[in-house]
Design an enzyme around this catalytic site. Structure first.
Site, PDB file in Angstrom:
ATOM      1  N   GLU A  89      -6.962  -8.114  -4.975  1.00  0.00           N
ATOM      2  CA  GLU A  89      -6.249  -8.635  -6.137  1.00  0.00           C
ATOM      3  C   GLU A  89      -5.844 -10.086  -5.887  1.00  0.00           C
ATOM      4  O   GLU A  89      -5.582 -10.839  -6.814  1.00  0.00           O
ATOM      5  CB  GLU A  89      -5.013  -7.756  -6.364  1.00  0.00           C
ATOM      6  CG  GLU A  89      -4.327  -7.949  -7.678  1.00  0.00           C
ATOM      7  CD  GLU A  89      -3.336  -6.813  -7.957  1.00  0.00           C
ATOM      8  OE1 GLU A  89      -3.608  -5.665  -7.541  1.00  0.00           O
ATOM      9  OE2 GLU A  89      -2.314  -7.079  -8.586  1.00  0.00           O
TER      10      GLU A  89
ATOM     11  N   ARG B 194       0.937   2.428  -8.830  1.00  0.00           N
ATOM     12  CA  ARG B 194       1.486   1.597  -7.752  1.00  0.00           C
ATOM     13  C   ARG B 194       1.181   0.132  -8.008  1.00  0.00           C
ATOM     14  O   ARG B 194       0.077  -0.207  -8.431  1.00  0.00           O
ATOM     15  CB  ARG B 194       0.861   2.009  -6.423  1.00  0.00           C
ATOM     16  CG  ARG B 194       1.228   1.124  -5.263  1.00  0.00           C
ATOM     17  CD  ARG B 194       0.642   1.627  -3.968  1.00  0.00           C
ATOM     18  NE  ARG B 194      -0.802   1.434  -3.874  1.00  0.00           N
ATOM     19  CZ  ARG B 194      -1.383   0.301  -3.484  1.00  0.00           C
ATOM     20  NH1 ARG B 194      -0.655  -0.742  -3.170  1.00  0.00           N
ATOM     21  NH2 ARG B 194      -2.694   0.203  -3.421  1.00  0.00           N
TER      22      ARG B 194
ATOM     23  N   HIS C  15      -8.692   0.883  -8.581  1.00  0.00           N
ATOM     24  CA  HIS C  15      -8.501  -0.555  -8.419  1.00  0.00           C
ATOM     25  C   HIS C  15      -9.486  -1.242  -9.346  1.00  0.00           C
ATOM     26  O   HIS C  15     -10.649  -0.884  -9.379  1.00  0.00           O
ATOM     27  CB  HIS C  15      -8.760  -0.955  -6.963  1.00  0.00           C
ATOM     28  CG  HIS C  15      -8.269  -2.326  -6.621  1.00  0.00           C
ATOM     29  ND1 HIS C  15      -8.848  -3.454  -7.135  1.00  0.00           N
ATOM     30  CD2 HIS C  15      -7.250  -2.739  -5.826  1.00  0.00           C
ATOM     31  CE1 HIS C  15      -8.198  -4.516  -6.662  1.00  0.00           C
ATOM     32  NE2 HIS C  15      -7.231  -4.113  -5.872  1.00  0.00           N
TER      33      HIS C  15
ATOM     34  N   HIS D 295      -9.086   4.124  -5.511  1.00  0.00           N
ATOM     35  CA  HIS D 295      -8.482   3.304  -4.476  1.00  0.00           C
ATOM     36  C   HIS D 295      -7.284   3.964  -3.808  1.00  0.00           C
ATOM     37  O   HIS D 295      -7.148   3.949  -2.593  1.00  0.00           O
ATOM     38  CB  HIS D 295      -8.052   1.987  -5.121  1.00  0.00           C
ATOM     39  CG  HIS D 295      -7.450   0.999  -4.169  1.00  0.00           C
ATOM     40  ND1 HIS D 295      -8.119   0.571  -3.046  1.00  0.00           N
ATOM     41  CD2 HIS D 295      -6.271   0.341  -4.182  1.00  0.00           C
ATOM     42  CE1 HIS D 295      -7.349  -0.296  -2.404  1.00  0.00           C
ATOM     43  NE2 HIS D 295      -6.220  -0.447  -3.057  1.00  0.00           N
TER      44      HIS D 295
ATOM     45  N   ARG E 296      -2.499  -2.612 -12.175  1.00  0.00           N
ATOM     46  CA  ARG E 296      -3.885  -2.236 -11.945  1.00  0.00           C
ATOM     47  C   ARG E 296      -4.443  -1.248 -12.958  1.00  0.00           C
ATOM     48  O   ARG E 296      -5.613  -1.328 -13.348  1.00  0.00           O
ATOM     49  CB  ARG E 296      -4.021  -1.648 -10.537  1.00  0.00           C
ATOM     50  CG  ARG E 296      -3.893  -2.718  -9.482  1.00  0.00           C
ATOM     51  CD  ARG E 296      -3.909  -2.150  -8.090  1.00  0.00           C
ATOM     52  NE  ARG E 296      -3.854  -3.241  -7.121  1.00  0.00           N
ATOM     53  CZ  ARG E 296      -3.719  -3.055  -5.818  1.00  0.00           C
ATOM     54  NH1 ARG E 296      -3.607  -1.834  -5.325  1.00  0.00           N
ATOM     55  NH2 ARG E 296      -3.687  -4.089  -5.014  1.00  0.00           N
TER      56      ARG E 296
ATOM     57  N   LEU F  45     -13.784  -2.876  -1.814  1.00  0.00           N
ATOM     58  CA  LEU F  45     -12.660  -3.555  -2.455  1.00  0.00           C
ATOM     59  C   LEU F  45     -12.792  -5.078  -2.492  1.00  0.00           C
ATOM     60  O   LEU F  45     -13.214  -5.705  -1.534  1.00  0.00           O
ATOM     61  CB  LEU F  45     -11.381  -3.193  -1.700  1.00  0.00           C
ATOM     62  CG  LEU F  45     -10.088  -3.650  -2.351  1.00  0.00           C
ATOM     63  CD1 LEU F  45      -9.891  -2.946  -3.672  1.00  0.00           C
ATOM     64  CD2 LEU F  45      -8.923  -3.359  -1.427  1.00  0.00           C
TER      65      LEU F  45
ATOM     66  N   GLN G 237      -5.062   5.911  -8.621  1.00  0.00           N
ATOM     67  CA  GLN G 237      -5.235   4.504  -8.958  1.00  0.00           C
ATOM     68  C   GLN G 237      -6.690   4.070  -8.791  1.00  0.00           C
ATOM     69  O   GLN G 237      -7.256   4.214  -7.715  1.00  0.00           O
ATOM     70  CB  GLN G 237      -4.358   3.628  -8.070  1.00  0.00           C
ATOM     71  CG  GLN G 237      -4.526   2.149  -8.370  1.00  0.00           C
ATOM     72  CD  GLN G 237      -3.420   1.316  -7.763  1.00  0.00           C
ATOM     73  OE1 GLN G 237      -3.477   0.988  -6.584  1.00  0.00           O
ATOM     74  NE2 GLN G 237      -2.414   1.002  -8.543  1.00  0.00           N
TER      75      GLN G 237
ATOM     76  N   PHE H 282       1.165 -11.377  -7.319  1.00  0.00           N
ATOM     77  CA  PHE H 282       0.337 -10.191  -7.406  1.00  0.00           C
ATOM     78  C   PHE H 282       0.658  -9.468  -8.701  1.00  0.00           C
ATOM     79  O   PHE H 282       1.717  -9.700  -9.307  1.00  0.00           O
ATOM     80  CB  PHE H 282       0.621  -9.271  -6.212  1.00  0.00           C
ATOM     81  CG  PHE H 282      -0.609  -8.925  -5.414  1.00  0.00           C
ATOM     82  CD1 PHE H 282      -1.396  -9.918  -4.870  1.00  0.00           C
ATOM     83  CD2 PHE H 282      -0.976  -7.596  -5.209  1.00  0.00           C
ATOM     84  CE1 PHE H 282      -2.523  -9.602  -4.120  1.00  0.00           C
ATOM     85  CE2 PHE H 282      -2.096  -7.272  -4.453  1.00  0.00           C
ATOM     86  CZ  PHE H 282      -2.872  -8.275  -3.907  1.00  0.00           C
TER      87      PHE H 282
END
Lengths: 613, 259, 282
Positions: free
Chosen positions: A264, A426, A247, A391, A325, A261, A245, A126
């Site tokens: 990822e 994050r 995304h 997000h 991100r 969404l 954040q 990730f």
């Protein structure tokens, strides 16, 4: 309480009241119950529907099953680096150390993660994580987690209040040197509108995020910043609110699903981002901070992907498609702005040319289904169109790293509504582990705090004021429609407090927030309180306005760009002042006050861990 | 029993066929009624007919295994045919089959006629707990069906090799082979068979013969997912095989020799 | 993307939506402007924002993950967020009604608490001890089957369409959602309890006549009947209906799991419908 008030309100008493029943709330409730506390859990919707179900990619924990070199120190370093060193180091440390146990514990409660060939928990790559670290179940990890916690939780003795909205926390004010102390909560059943008073020795807020304040977002209706607003009104501080954040990969077409969404995990499984010319975009956006560990050309990136998705530890450097991100989201934003975007204002995310149709359907079944049903796109044959979507909020209620207690005694917070763990940005997968680790810690300390303490006494005036506030929208003869005000707010937040900000925009944004706030104070609701959507919306507005204001004010105060906060007028990351402070917002009688709090010193042994990498 | 469910539904019951559905929900049950009734009528007639079930090396599946009923004739049960003795075997397999149960509970019992469509007026419903509790013995019918399957494979091979002039493939041979292939797909895709072969195992990686049973279970699962298709296809093929042999045996058709 | 820039010219769609509560109600006609990709939930939200602010509807994620927006569209149980308006013929009104197997609260919202109470009766997962290295070794093939059931989003459409609940209102029937949960537990490689007696007696698996409406409506495509309920019926038959299996198990002295007991927990609080003054329900 006077007898009339006594008769008027339904009353429930608990040692620990948990507000919010997503991952963090349920984990807190389970822990508090295990400590022997009487626990009530309040959820705004039905049990098991919380936004945690939307988490897709996985839960980050340095189990070391796929890459034995992984351990908590590497995870800690990745987290601090991803957060641009604005994290509370102690929270990041606790998180990295405890996450593996929390994940293993889920297995004991019935969770079924995907397996490695030797029968242990499988982990995937990730963004920002050095090694394959995310325990996962296809692309529905959040669902597995919430169902596991729910099924374990209902047998652990907690009482669940479904479809109940809390509008105020009840607080015993500070007096003679003793700080303010929690004593309960006031709310109403969404079904009947009937008021409920909770008496609680301690309260855990676990209400999640604030994505609904933005036009394009990946959040469900519940994510309206309730916990942040409740805590703020009760006297707790909000911190890091400027860090939002976006995304990088939300759906952009059709309009009905704009913002929904896309995990990822698509990039974790080999997906790449391309512009309309078919060029892979991310090689042009590798920041200095990540230059050493990121591949700068396609062959190396592909070698890394090929090897790391087949369980080989790769000597090549990571593909830039898996940068954190904030970097990827801004890269997409820049491509679109430069006119190199896809037809509907995003870029292309391509997995069909990189993995077999069978792999895609097995590894990413929900994505396949989602595009097929809602977007008329077969992702095994065509690229997806993606763009940034609001997000996650890194900011939230300021808490003590070791206990998760806010500055109001007995008021705890965990999960997305708490601040500190993620710093300025994050990493994917760190929220699910955050829920588990800090859900448990908050539940544990809330139960400990409640133990041996006498039941709090209530104040009639406080309750009646809370009641008047809720009834006010019904008393007015005319006023604006709360749904249209919400639309207005979402638009203005996206335009002025969005992915790229500036002094002028933020000032204008604050003017709009004030204007919408004034209109919200005049909202009129028709009908009665029986499952009345407009009535529910009116209260969500109050909360969203508070967090929106905190976000805009904090963003104006931070004159630099860092993680989830990007300023057009201050495009560089400040190595001086702003690298050492968190921005804090607190309630005062004259309005919201913004202040700076110095980051705690990092002890020598932790510094060593950070420098090892 | 304490702690029974408390919240009972309150919407009024819909009358039979009452629904807001706008599609042809009745088409499925209607087709089931038509096809199943036609098959039963045909099979009953053929079972009583007691003739034209054999030609050369061909043997009708209704009459296989071919039992001797001479003893019955002697005791005065003149109506008895070999088919009557064996048909209860496959019939019980189909009657208790997990697919056919759906088909006939919907089409004949209207319990329910289709999804989201009102049932008949309020009536006692015990599902498979009382009268129909025998459905739980489906596995025994499956054992019988597997025996029949072996016999029908033997028949199909006989239809190739059982000729006085050596190996022989005629249209009838192909018909019989197709039939037994479809029957295999149906029988081996049976839910009880799937349970027996590997469905009852919880941990394939540690059970005795686990890896083998997992592979077999996966294969059976492929068939099981098409159980409905095999159920109908094999029903048609059984009837058509019998019809073909009857026509050839009674001289209406001439079998075409291919090899 | 066949609908690239087409369909931007606005069209109107007709809907008939149930408005009312336990005391009664009727189908009200509405018209909404459509846009590309619009789903039925969008239409309901549009009505709520512009025409009927009090319209009650339950929803959360709007991406088919949470299972909140269950309703019946043209008589078929579906998730409103996953049902495209373009799925229906233009000009024909689309009828949206609440799930009919559950007591109505208001408009499209029903009281599904029955399901949450049922969930509490199921004896929870009880694993065997961990392996020596602190892990539990399970291969992917051991759990593929039950991972399918774990996809369940608890939309309760299967419970709604199941005629045993919908028409016969059996209160001793767990319903498809909980039968697959019981199947998950029974097939779980680590679990140590035998719930089959409960499955037979308390959760009423015999009431299921495998007519497969649950499978037809499942938005997650879980093969509830064929992969969950029927295998569970077979497992119950092993223990309670198969004399040969029964004798064999006695003779072989195969290891027996302890029998699970029905959980008895107090129901969770629910709002009482007695008004508490102010402007409560009138």
């Amino acid at each position: 309480m006077s007898t009339s008030t006594e008769a008027k309100f339904e009353r429930h008493e608990h040692d620990v009241l948990v507000i919010g029943a997503g991952g963090a709330g349920l984990r807190a409730a389970i822990e508090a119950s295990a400590e022997g506390a009487s626990v009530g859990v309040v959820c705004k919707s039905l049990l098991g529907k919380a936004h945690t179900v939307m988490a897709e990619g996985g839960v980050a924990a340095a189990l070391g099953y796929v890459e034995p070199k992984d351990n908590w120190k590497v995870h800690f370093r990745d987290t601090m680096k991803g957060g641009r060193y604005l994290n509370q180091w102690r929270m990041a440390q606790l998180h990295a150390m405890e996450a593996p146990d929390r994940v293993k514990e889920l297995e004991a409660w019935g969770a079924l993660f995907d397996r490695t060939a030797d029968g242990r928990i499988l982990q995937r790559n990730f963004g920002g994580h050095k090694y394959p670290r995310l325990a996962h179940v296809g692309d529905r990890t959040g669902l597995e987690m919430i169902r596991t916690l729910q099924q374990h939780g209902i047998h652990s003795g907690m009482t669940v209040y479904m479809e109940l909205t809390v509008t105020r926390l009840l607080v015993e004010p500070a007096s003679s040197g003793r700080p303010a102390r929690i004593r309960g909560a006031f709310g109403y059943w969404r079904e009947s509108g009937r008021f409920v008073v909770f008496l609680a020795k301690s309260i855990v807020l676990a209400t999640g995020g604030i994505g609904r304040a933005f036009r394009i977002n990946s959040n469900s209706w519940e994510c309206t910043g309730d916990g942040q607003a409740l805590a703020y009104l009760a006297g707790a501080e909000l911190m890091d609110m400027e860090f939002m954040q976006f995304h990088p990969t939300g759906m952009v077409w059709p309009p009905s699903v704009r913002g929904t969404l896309i995990t990822e995990g698509v990039r974790g499984e080999g997906g790449t981002l391309r512009n309309k010319d078919g060029k892979r975009i991310m090689f042009d956006y590798i920041p200095e901070l990540y230059a050493n560990e990121t591949a700068n050309a396609e062959p190396e990136a592909d070698q890394w992907l090929r090897e790391s998705t087949s369980g080989v530890s790769s000597k090549a450097r990571r593909t830039p498609d898996l940068l954190p991100r904030d970097i990827v989201a801004r890269a997409i934003h820049s491509e679109v702005k430069a006119g190199r975007g896809s037809p509907h204002g995003g870029v292309f995310l391509d997995i069909h040319s990189r993995r077999s149709a069978e792999d895609i359907k097995r590894k990413l079944p929900a994505m396949y289904h989602q595009f097929k049903e809602l977007g008329d796109v077969d992702i095994t044959k065509e690229p997806m169109e993606v763009g940034p979507t609001a997000h996650y909020t890194m900011g939230g209620i300021r808490v003590d790293p070791d206990t998760q207690q806010s500055r109001v005694e007995g008021l705890f917070a965990a999960g997305e509504c708490a601040a500190g763990m993620h710093g300025a940005n994050r990493l994917g997968g760190n929220s699910l582990s955050d829920l588990l680790v800090f859900g448990r810690i908050s539940g544990l300390h809330a139960a400990k705090y409640a133990k041996g303490r006498e039941a709090p006494s209530l104040d009639v005036g406080e309750i009646e004021a809370a009641e008047r506030e809720v009834l006010a929208p019904f008393e007015r003869d005319e006023g604006p429609n709360p749904f249209l005000l919400h639309d207005d707010l979402k638009d203005k937040m996206h335009t002025y407090v969005g992915i790229i900000r500036s002094e002028d925009d933020l000032t204008r944004g604050l003017e709009h927030i004030a204007r919408i706030g004034e209109a919200t104070a005049r909202v009129k609701v028709d009908g009665n309180r029986h499952y009345n959507a407009a009535f529910h919306q009116a209260f969500d507005m109050r909360n969203m306005l508070i967090v929106s204001e905190a976000m805009a004010r904090a963003a104006r105060a931070r004159k630099e760009s860092r993680g989830g906060h990007a300023r057009e007028d201050f495009p560089e990351m400040d190595k001086g002042h702003f690298s050492k402070v968190n921005i804090v917002a607190r309630w005062t009688a004259s309005g919201m006050e913004i202040a700076e709090a110095t980051l705690p010193d990092v002890p020598a042994e932790i510094k060593t861990v950070l420098e090892e990498g | 029993m304490a702690n029974r469910t408390v919240h009972l539904p309150v919407a009024p019951l819909e009358p039979l066929g009452g629904t807001l559905r706008k599609d042809n929900w009745w088409a499925g049950p209607a087709a089931t009624i038509l096809v199943l009734s036609a098959f039963i009528v045909y099979a009953t007639w053929r079972a009583f007919e007691g003739s034209a079930y054999q030609w050369g090396a061909y043997l009708s599946p209704f009459y296989s295994p071919l039992l001797d009923v001479g003893w019955a004739r002697k005791t005065g049960l003149a109506f008895l045919t070999p088919a009557m003795l064996i048909l209860p075997g496959p019939a019980s397999f189909r009657f208790t089959c997990y697919y056919y149960r759906k088909a006939y509970y919907r089409a004949f019992a209207w319990d329910p006629p289709a999804c989201g469509v009102g049932e008949r007026a309020p009536h006692r419903y015990n599902g498979e707990t009382k009268l129909f509790v025998f459905q739980n013995l489906h596995r025994y019918a499956m054992y019988v069906a597997v025996v029949f399957l072996v016999i029908l494979w033997k028949d199909a091979l006989v239809a190739v090799f059982g000729w006085s002039d050596g190996a022989h493939v005629g249209l009838g041979t192909l018909v019989m082979l197709t039939n037994v292939v479809l029957l295999s797909g149906y029988t081996l895709g049976c839910h009880s068979f799937r349970h027996l072969i590997g469905g009852s195992v919880n941990a394939y990686s540690s059970a005795a013969l686990g890896a083998l049973r997992f592979r077999l279970w996966k294969l059976v699962t492929v068939l099981n997912e098409r159980h409905m298709q095999f159920a109908w296809a094999s029903l048609f093929s059984v009837a058509l095989t019998d019809l073909y042999i009857r026509m050839v045996a009674s001289g209406i058709l001439t079998d075409v020799r291919i090899l | 993307m066949d609908n690239g820039n087409a369909g931007t010219a606005s069209k109107t769609a007709k809907l008939r939506v149930f408005r009312g509560d336990a005391s009664g109600g009727k189908l009200e006609p509405y018209e909404v402007e459509t846009y590309p990709g619009m789903v039925v939930l969008d239409a309901i939200h549009d009505i709520q924002a512009k025409q009927e602010p009090t319209m009650a509807v339950r929803w959360n994620c709007k991406a088919g993950r949470c299972g909140s927006c269950s309703a019946e569209i043209n008589g078929k149980p579906r998730l409103m967020c996953m049902t495209r308006m373009s799925h229906y013929a233009e000009g024909e009104p689309i009828t949206v009604t609440p799930m009919r197997a559950f007591p109505i609260i208001r408009d499209l919202v029903t009281d599904v608490s029955h399901n949450f109470e049922m969930a509490k009766k199921i004896p929870p997962f009880t694993p065997r001890p961990r392996d020596a290295d602190g892990t539990w070794r399970m291969k992917q093939e051991d759990i593929d089957r039950i991972q399918e059931f774990r996809k369940c989003i608890e939309c309760f459409l299967c419970q709604d369409v199941c005629h045993v609940i919908r028409d016969h209102r059996k209160d001793t029937f767990a319903g498809p959602r909980f039968l697959i949960q019981l199947a998950t537990l029974d097939m779980h490689p680590l679990d140590t309890l035998d719930r089959r007696e409960l499955v037979k007696d308390e959760f009423g698996i015999g009431y299921c006549n495998i007519t497969r409406c649950c499978t037809e409506v499942c938005p997650e495509g879980i093969r509830i009947t064929d992969n969950g309920i029927i295998p569970l019926k077979e497992r119950v038959a092993d223990q309670y209906f198969d004399p040969i299996r029964w004798i064999a198990s006695k003779v072989s002295g195969e290891e027996k799991k302890p029998k699970a007991k029905l959980r008895v927990l107090p129901p969770d609080p629910r709002p009482t419908d007695v008004p508490a003054g102010g402007k409560d329900r009138r």
